[in-house]
Enzyme design. Structure first.
Site, mmCIF file in Angstrom:
data_model
loop_
_atom_site.group_PDB
_atom_site.id
_atom_site.type_symbol
_atom_site.label_atom_id
_atom_site.label_comp_id
_atom_site.label_asym_id
_atom_site.label_seq_id
_atom_site.Cartn_x
_atom_site.Cartn_y
_atom_site.Cartn_z
ATOM 1 C CE LYS A 150 -36.322 36.399 -0.575
ATOM 2 N NZ LYS A 150 -35.841 36.357 0.781
ATOM 3 C CE LYS A 198 -27.373 32.890 -0.007
ATOM 4 N NZ LYS A 198 -27.967 33.469 1.501
ATOM 5 C CE LYS A 245 -30.851 28.576 7.267
ATOM 6 N NZ LYS A 245 -31.168 29.840 7.883
HETATM 7 P P1 AMP Z 1 -29.122 32.680 7.076
HETATM 8 O O1 AMP Z 1 -29.358 31.350 6.560
HETATM 9 O O2 AMP Z 1 -29.416 33.593 5.767
HETATM 10 O O3 AMP Z 1 -29.768 33.113 8.353
HETATM 11 O O4 AMP Z 1 -27.675 33.176 7.135
HETATM 12 C C1 AMP Z 1 -26.688 32.648 8.380
HETATM 13 C C2 AMP Z 1 -25.291 32.846 7.975
HETATM 14 O O5 AMP Z 1 -24.776 31.913 6.923
HETATM 15 C C3 AMP Z 1 -25.007 34.298 7.405
HETATM 16 O O6 AMP Z 1 -23.627 34.633 7.963
HETATM 17 C C4 AMP Z 1 -24.728 33.801 5.844
HETATM 18 O O7 AMP Z 1 -23.902 34.655 5.272
HETATM 19 C C5 AMP Z 1 -24.118 32.614 5.919
HETATM 20 N N1 AMP Z 1 -24.503 31.709 4.701
HETATM 21 C C6 AMP Z 1 -25.899 31.462 4.304
HETATM 22 N N2 AMP Z 1 -25.874 30.664 3.156
HETATM 23 C C7 AMP Z 1 -24.472 30.653 2.752
HETATM 24 C C8 AMP Z 1 -23.630 30.343 1.589
HETATM 25 N N3 AMP Z 1 -24.488 29.627 0.485
HETATM 26 N N4 AMP Z 1 -22.417 30.515 1.643
HETATM 27 C C9 AMP Z 1 -21.640 31.095 2.433
HETATM 28 N N5 AMP Z 1 -22.211 31.699 3.768
HETATM 29 C C10 AMP Z 1 -23.705 31.434 3.689
#
Ligand code: AMP
Length: 329
Positions: free
Chosen positions: A112, A195, A198
């Site tokens: 970032k 990756k 969202k």
């Molecule tokens: P976040 O959306 O960043 O709050 O992530 C919440 C959880 O989802 C965390 O444990 C991340 O590691 C997992 N996560 C988010 N995106 C991915 C992805 N593309 N593949 C695998 N795990 C993910």
């Protein structure tokens, strides 16, 4: 006595297939074995600006999604991070145990700050890992199921817990990370080097949201970027798109890569993509039906109130131990 498992998701938009396969599914599959805690990381959501009304609805969306994905309030404590003020206090304390270098090396911050420049990046993006450390340590967590992108945060948690325990006595339990061998990094369907997030630069064509219309989700999978080698084979380096689709299929159905490769020997990508689309759409249909059932604000408020009460008991105890060790009370 059961060990504790904890994980959380930021309520900063609709949850993705990556969130489900990388974190939530691993949690749900184990919620009976552990003393389980899952939280909505709303304090982490405000590290960057988010419209307050959007945040509020995203929190409800997130709880209903947890339930729809199989998190069971009878087996798991479901709570909102900001309902347990101890997160903020322990996060503040843990910031003082941390070196600038440790936070500067965090992948998210590096990424970032490259985009915005160090001067322009929000302080929240610099210090939020210490809040994550607090999230984990407050509940004497033994295991944290997360996607690969979060592994570094659990490693920081271990480092800080060890440093604190050495300085002040044994206060914190040492957590282990659980990164599943398959599905730990679901990639963007249009850009499999990245990756699945969202927020998506490709007009959301590369991200499957759990609430996606089934026809839209199917189209996203059918138009996922692949390669011209034209054989279904797991090779993340040379066939990242196909490998990503194989991970999605394998994680949902439990079938291993070898068996998928065998079934598709001599067949084209079209047929393979159709199966992935079917499996994903079935999963989304099931989650969406449950979501509609659970999306009742009164019920969700009740679940959060009960969860906060249980979470507070443990969090208070850990914070009291911490402040005592520090000589603060
Ligand atoms: P976040 O959306 O960043 O709050 O992530 C919440 C959880 O989802 C965390 O444990 C991340 O590691 C997992 N996560 C988010 N995106 C991915 C992805 N593309 N593949 C695998 N795990 C993910």
């Amino acid at each position: 006595m059961k060990k504790t498992m904890l994980t959380g998701v930021r309520p900063s938009g609709n949850l993705t297939l990556g969130n489900y396969l990388g974190a939530i599914k691993n949690f749900v599959d184990r919620q009976e074995i552990y003393d389980s805690y899952i939280f909505i990381a709303d304090l982490h959501a405000i590290t960057s600006y988010i419209e307050p009304t959007k945040l509020k609805s995203a929190v409800y969306n997130c709880v209903a999604m947890y339930l729809a994905c199989g998190v069971d309030p009878a087996k798991t404590v479901i709570f909102k991070q900001s309902d347990v003020l101890e997160h903020g206090t322990l996060g503040f304390i843990m910031t003082f145990q941390t070196k600038m270098g440790e936070l500067s090396r965090m992948t998210q911050f590096k990424y970032k700050s490259q985009l915005a420049g160090k001067e322009g990046v929000d302080t929240g993006l610099f210090v939020y890992p210490t809040l994550m450390v607090a999230d984990i340590l407050l509940y004497n967590t033994a295991i944290v199921p997360v996607g690969k992108d979060q592994q570094q945060h659990v490693e920081l948690t271990r480092d800080l817990a060890e440093r604190f325990n050495k300085r002040y006595g044994e206060v914190f339990e040492m957590p282990d990370v659980y990164v599943a061998p398959v599905g730990n990094k679901i990639c963007n369907l249009q850009n499999p080097a990245e990756k699945m997030n969202k927020s998506d630069n490709s007009d959301n064509k590369g991200t499957i949201f759990l609430m996606d219309d089934l026809a839209v989700a199917r189209k996203k999978i059918m138009s996922a970027k692949t390669d011209d080698l034209a054989y279904v084979h797991f090779d993340e380096e040379n066939q990242p798109g196909i490998s990503n689709l194989m991970s999605i299929l394998s994680k949902i159905t439990g079938e291993d890569f070898e068996s998928i490769e065998k079934r598709y020997a001599g067949k084209g990508y079209g047929e393979f993509k159709r199966e992935v689309a079917d499996v994903v759409c079935n999963l989304l249909a099931e989650i969406q039906a449950k979501y509609a059932h659970f999306n009742d604000q009164k019920v969700l408020d009740e679940i959060l109130a009960v969860g906060a009460k249980s979470a507070k008991i443990v969090a208070k105890e850990t914070l009291a131990r911490t402040t005592k060790a520090l000589g603060l009370n």
